[in-house]
Design an enzyme around this catalytic site. Structure first.
Site, PDB file in Angstrom:
ATOM      1  CG  ASN A 108      -2.209  -0.948   1.266  1.00 45.11           C
ATOM      2  OD1 ASN A 108      -2.438  -1.538   0.121  1.00 45.11           O
ATOM      3  ND2 ASN A 108      -2.871  -0.908   2.285  1.00 45.11           N
ATOM      4  NE  ARG A 448      -7.845  -1.613 -10.479  1.00 47.44           N
ATOM      5  CZ  ARG A 448      -6.562  -1.093 -10.724  1.00 47.44           C
ATOM      6  NH1 ARG A 448      -5.894  -1.366 -11.598  1.00 47.44           N
ATOM      7  NH2 ARG A 448      -6.463   0.362 -10.473  1.00 47.44           N
ATOM      8  NE  ARG A 478      -2.042   5.605 -10.822  1.00 46.86           N
ATOM      9  CZ  ARG A 478      -3.098   6.410 -10.810  1.00 46.86           C
ATOM     10  NH1 ARG A 478      -4.145   5.935 -10.018  1.00 46.86           N
ATOM     11  NH2 ARG A 478      -3.355   7.489 -11.297  1.00 46.86           N
ATOM     12  CG  HIS A 508     -13.822   2.825 -11.700  1.00 47.79           C
ATOM     13  ND1 HIS A 508     -14.868   2.737 -10.691  1.00 47.79           N
ATOM     14  CD2 HIS A 508     -13.044   1.987 -11.633  1.00 47.79           C
ATOM     15  CE1 HIS A 508     -14.275   2.158  -9.853  1.00 47.79           C
ATOM     16  NE2 HIS A 508     -13.212   1.732  -9.987  1.00 47.79           N
ATOM     17  CE1 TYR A 541      -9.453  -6.991  -3.541  1.00 47.73           C
ATOM     18  CE2 TYR A 541     -10.570  -5.347  -4.929  1.00 47.73           C
ATOM     19  CZ  TYR A 541      -9.195  -5.907  -4.383  1.00 47.73           C
ATOM     20  OH  TYR A 541      -8.001  -5.416  -4.823  1.00 47.73           O
ATOM     21  NE  ARG A 641     -10.364  -0.484   1.088  1.00 50.76           N
ATOM     22  CZ  ARG A 641     -10.608  -0.345  -0.221  1.00 50.76           C
ATOM     23  NH1 ARG A 641     -11.721  -0.818  -0.487  1.00 50.76           N
ATOM     24  NH2 ARG A 641     -10.195   0.375  -0.911  1.00 50.76           N
ATOM     25  CG  HIS A 669     -14.302  -2.989  -3.787  1.00 47.22           C
ATOM     26  ND1 HIS A 669     -14.693  -3.255  -4.990  1.00 47.22           N
ATOM     27  CD2 HIS A 669     -12.986  -2.235  -3.869  1.00 47.22           C
ATOM     28  CE1 HIS A 669     -14.061  -2.428  -5.883  1.00 47.22           C
ATOM     29  NE2 HIS A 669     -13.071  -1.958  -5.455  1.00 47.22           N
TER      30      HIS A 669
END
Length: 770
Positions: A108, A448, A478, A508, A541, A641, A669
């Site tokens: 992270n 993704r 990214r 997205h 997730y 979160r 998430h």
């Protein structure tokens, strides 16, 4: 847990990097006094952890609301990573999971420096940096980030060296340094080095004929001091630790250390850099190895593509990814006892300032601890978890898969991963659609996904079967750009219509549309989710997904896909809110409606209520609307979160606002937006976080949930998240997070994720009894 996404930022040139470095240089003595000595997080008597990250001051932004109403987002992100570190500290967390949280903390922080810190430095260098919404000047913010990051990394190193590593050894999992090994144990490592390591090493000398080598970002390196015994001249060399080999090499246990009483077999590991360092004489024959030290460089890894000037976005991005490898250094991690001469050379050549220098005990780069979590010790891990098929998708015959399209035709289905299996819901939905001869078209967004994704394979199968297949691929996701480019080309070669969304916006949204010919005409089957179409991350997730063939949703989705693949700028939606046009404005309208209903309620009627679950809450317009709702008396619950800029519990501003955070086995998430609306709940789920990038620079979608059963499920989710009996972190008005893990009697509070798993199992058992 998983990676933290951040906004796209502008690229810094080499000249700009020099400007930044010059501006940040401070005397070592001055910087040392500015960085506090490491200390563990404060722990209250009831077992609560209190954040040690300082709460930032804030300055006026608008006159009608108090001037100190925003918390600093960049420091809030560091507070989030501190919560990850607190899980690694928690003795109630299984030991190998604590190791995993240590590794997650490191990865992270790597991304934070590569993107957020690098972007801040670049904006300072180009003169584009502005005072933050919380009122900090850019250089002041950079100073605060450095102080906090130094303290947190020191805490992490201390935790590993003095707590986690000894605990692992007590459990028979030892990290052994080369000097601690007997010669008998070293013997197989000599063979390993000769066979597996030596052939891939490339020693690079530094002298007038050999300039200082390029140090790739996040690589672990050895700085080696050598001496020519004939001339007495000292030399410097750099050696990169191969990233394609295991970071920790397992070695056989010593004969006299067998576990007693039939216990677990001991496992011993040696850091790869130790093995290399022990054989440096073979890499520099004829030279005397004086000293060696490990170091690691973090570089700016953000990507910026000028889409308007790019005739082919795919080609432009491929070129930009090549340039990414040469981004300017922004952090240097070194062994704490590195020779001052070597350190001076590195900081000079890399143009690293004192505040960008991190002195840490070896081993560096604790992301390598991920490898240790593969040890087969189920007693040191969370109990085995197996996602189960949602009862509405359960097959009538155990030997056959469930009829996904038939189930959706019967009623809407709301799934929650990972408790509900991704493979038997989302994946099966796309695979069955691809194989169904009556399906005419499939349209899908892909942000993704895994390289060997069955989703991609299903779309290829559908195209080869003659169906119309559209894939809206976000190749600028990214750190997944290379993978996305690869399978985007694979899709194109199979005949899939691949588009890259709208110029200037990342796509997205998580959408899949299936068009099927049925006796009554064409029927549109839709999936709208909060998470990516990635079978691997779906196992870790927490996400929500709605399956429906509601005509309004189908019409909305068709209009949106037409916007993404063609030209439909004036599309209007019925059950969708779509960014960048209507998510922010639509949510603010819903907040204001909640206020109006609250203020117009009759005596005895319940107060207005808003509940929001997101990954990040930093958008000032949304926050100000929530402040006004609180000032009117509406109850506001925020479940976040990660980063959060809202300041709860401030008298006269946010007295009715509560902010909580949950971290654990699964990465929270999902995004949910609940408005009581006078007893007629207006509830949305979708892909958007409350951040500028999501609301202004991305295509995001929220869909309204209308089924009473689904509304009850989401209401229960919020009730569990805000129950006093649940383990969580609470955000205070001073900007500090306090962990509540045990009750007043020292008993563990309820684990929300475990409770959710129990509830989903109970629902399945109840469905089977019907």
């Amino acid at each position: 847990m998983g990676r933290m996404s951040t906004s796209s930022l502008e690229r810094t040139t080499d000249d700009e990097r020099e400007t930044v470095t010059d501006a940040l240089v401070e005397p070592v003595s001055s910087f040392a006094s500015a960085v506090p000595a490491p200390r563990p997080p404060a722990r209250a008597a009831n077992g609560r952890f209190i954040s040690t990250v300082p709460a930032p001051d804030a300055q006026p932004v608008q006159e009608e609301l108090p001037p100190d109403r925003y918390l600093e987002r960049e420091l809030s992100w560091l507070q989030f990573n501190e919560r990850v570190l607190q899980l690694a500290m928690d003795p109630m967390v299984p030991l190998l999971e604590r190791v995993r949280f240590l590794a997650i903390f490191s990865s992270n922080l790597d991304e934070y420096f590569m993107v957020r810190v690098a972007g801040l430095k670049r904006r300072i260098a180009t003169g584009l940096a502005m005072r933050t919404a919380a009122g900090l000047e850019p250089r002041e913010l950079l100073d605060r980030i450095a102080r906090v990051a130094h303290e947190l990394t020191a805490q992490q190193a201390d935790l590993f060296q003095h707590d986690v590593r000894p605990a692992l050894e007590d459990e028979g999992i030892a990290i052994i340094r080369w000097d601690e090994l007997h010669e008998e144990a070293r013997e197989p490592l000599h063979w390993f080095f000769a066979d597996r390591v030596f052939p891939v090493l490339t020693p690079l000398a530094v002298d007038p004929a050999h300039p200082f080598p390029y140090i790739s970002g996040l690589s672990l390196n050895l700085a080696v001091l050598l001496e020519n015994p004939k001339t007495g001249v000292e030399h410097f060399a750099r050696l990169k630790v191969p990233p394609n080999l295991p970071r920790f090499i397992e070695i056989a246990d010593e004969p006299d250390t067998e576990p007693e009483g039939g216990g677990e077999q001991r496992k011993r590991f040696v850091p790869l850099e130790d093995v290399i360092a022990a054989h440096l004489d073979q890499l520099f024959p004829g030279m005397t190895v004086q000293e060696h030290f490990t170091f690691r460089v973090t570089r700016n890894e953000d990507v910026e593509v000028e889409e308007d000037d790019a005739e082919n976005l795919l080609t432009a991005l491929e070129k930009e990814l090549t340039r990414r490898r040469f981004g300017p250094p922004i952090r240097l991690e070194v062994e704490e006892d590195m020779d001052p001469r070597v350190l001076d050379m590195l900081t000079s050549e890399l143009q690293i300032s004192d505040r960008e220098l991190y002195r840490l005990p070896a081993p560096l780069d604790l992301t390598g601890l991920h490898g240790l979590t593969d040890v087969d010790r189920s007693d040191l891990e969370y109990p085995k978890f197996v996602p189960r098929t949602h009862p509405d998708f359960a097959p009538t015959e155990s030997s056959k898969p469930g009829d996904i399209l038939g189930a959706i035709r019967h009623k809407d289905v709301l799934v929650q991963h990972p408790y509900d299996s991704f493979s038997t819901s989302v994946q099966a939905f796309i695979e069955q659609a691809a194989a169904d001869p009556y399906v005419l078209a499939i349209k899908q967004t892909l942000y993704r996904t895994s390289g060997d994704s069955p989703i991609v394979d299903a779309l290829i199968d559908a195209a080869e079967a003659g169906k119309q297949v559209l894939a809206v691929v976000e190749i600028k996701a990214r750190f997944d750009e290379v993978n996305n480019i690869s399978w985007a080309r694979k899709l194109e070669q199979a005949g899939v219509h691949v588009v890259y969304g709208v110029v200037g916006l990342k796509t997205h949204a998580k959408l899949c549309l299936v068009v099927r010919q049925e006796p009554e005409g064409l029927v549109r089957y839709c999936h709208i989710g909060t998470g990516n179409y990635n079978p691997k991350t779906a196992r870790g997730y927490e996400d929500l997904g709605l399956f429906t063939c509601d005509p309004q949703v189908g019409e909305d989705m068709s209009r949106l896909f037409n916007q993404l693949s063609g030209f439909a700028p004036r599309s209007k939606f019925k059950r969708f809110l779509v960014a960048p046009r209507s998510v922010r404005s639509g949510l603010i309208d819903l907040i204001e409606e909640e206020v109006a209903i609250h203020e117009g309620r009759r005596k005895g009627e319940p107060a207005g209520r808003i509940a929001i679950k997101v990954n990040a809450m930093v958008d000032e317009a949304i926050i100000d609307a929530l402040y006004r709702a609180s000032q009117a008396g509406v109850h506001v619950d925020i479940w976040v979160r990660g980063i959060c800029a809202i300041r709860p519990g401030v008298p006269g501003l946010s007295e009715t606002i509560r902010v909580r955070s949950v971290l654990g086995r699964f990465l929270e998430h999902s995004r949910v937006f609940w408005f009581d609306h006078g007893g007629d709940p207006q509830v949305y789920i979708g892909s958007a976080d409350m951040m500028h990038r999501n609301l202004d620079r991305r295509v995001e979608t929220l869909v309204r949930i209308t089924d009473p059963g689904h509304l009850a499920q989401l209401d229960e989710l919020f009730a569990l998240g805000f129950a006093d009996s649940s383990s969580r972190w609470d955000l205070g008005p001073d900007g500090r997070w306090v962990r509540h893990a045990v009750d007043d009697h020292g008993e563990p509070l309820d684990n929300i994720q475990a409770k959710l798993n129990e509830r989903h199992d109970k629902r399945r058992r109840k469905a089977r009894r019907r």
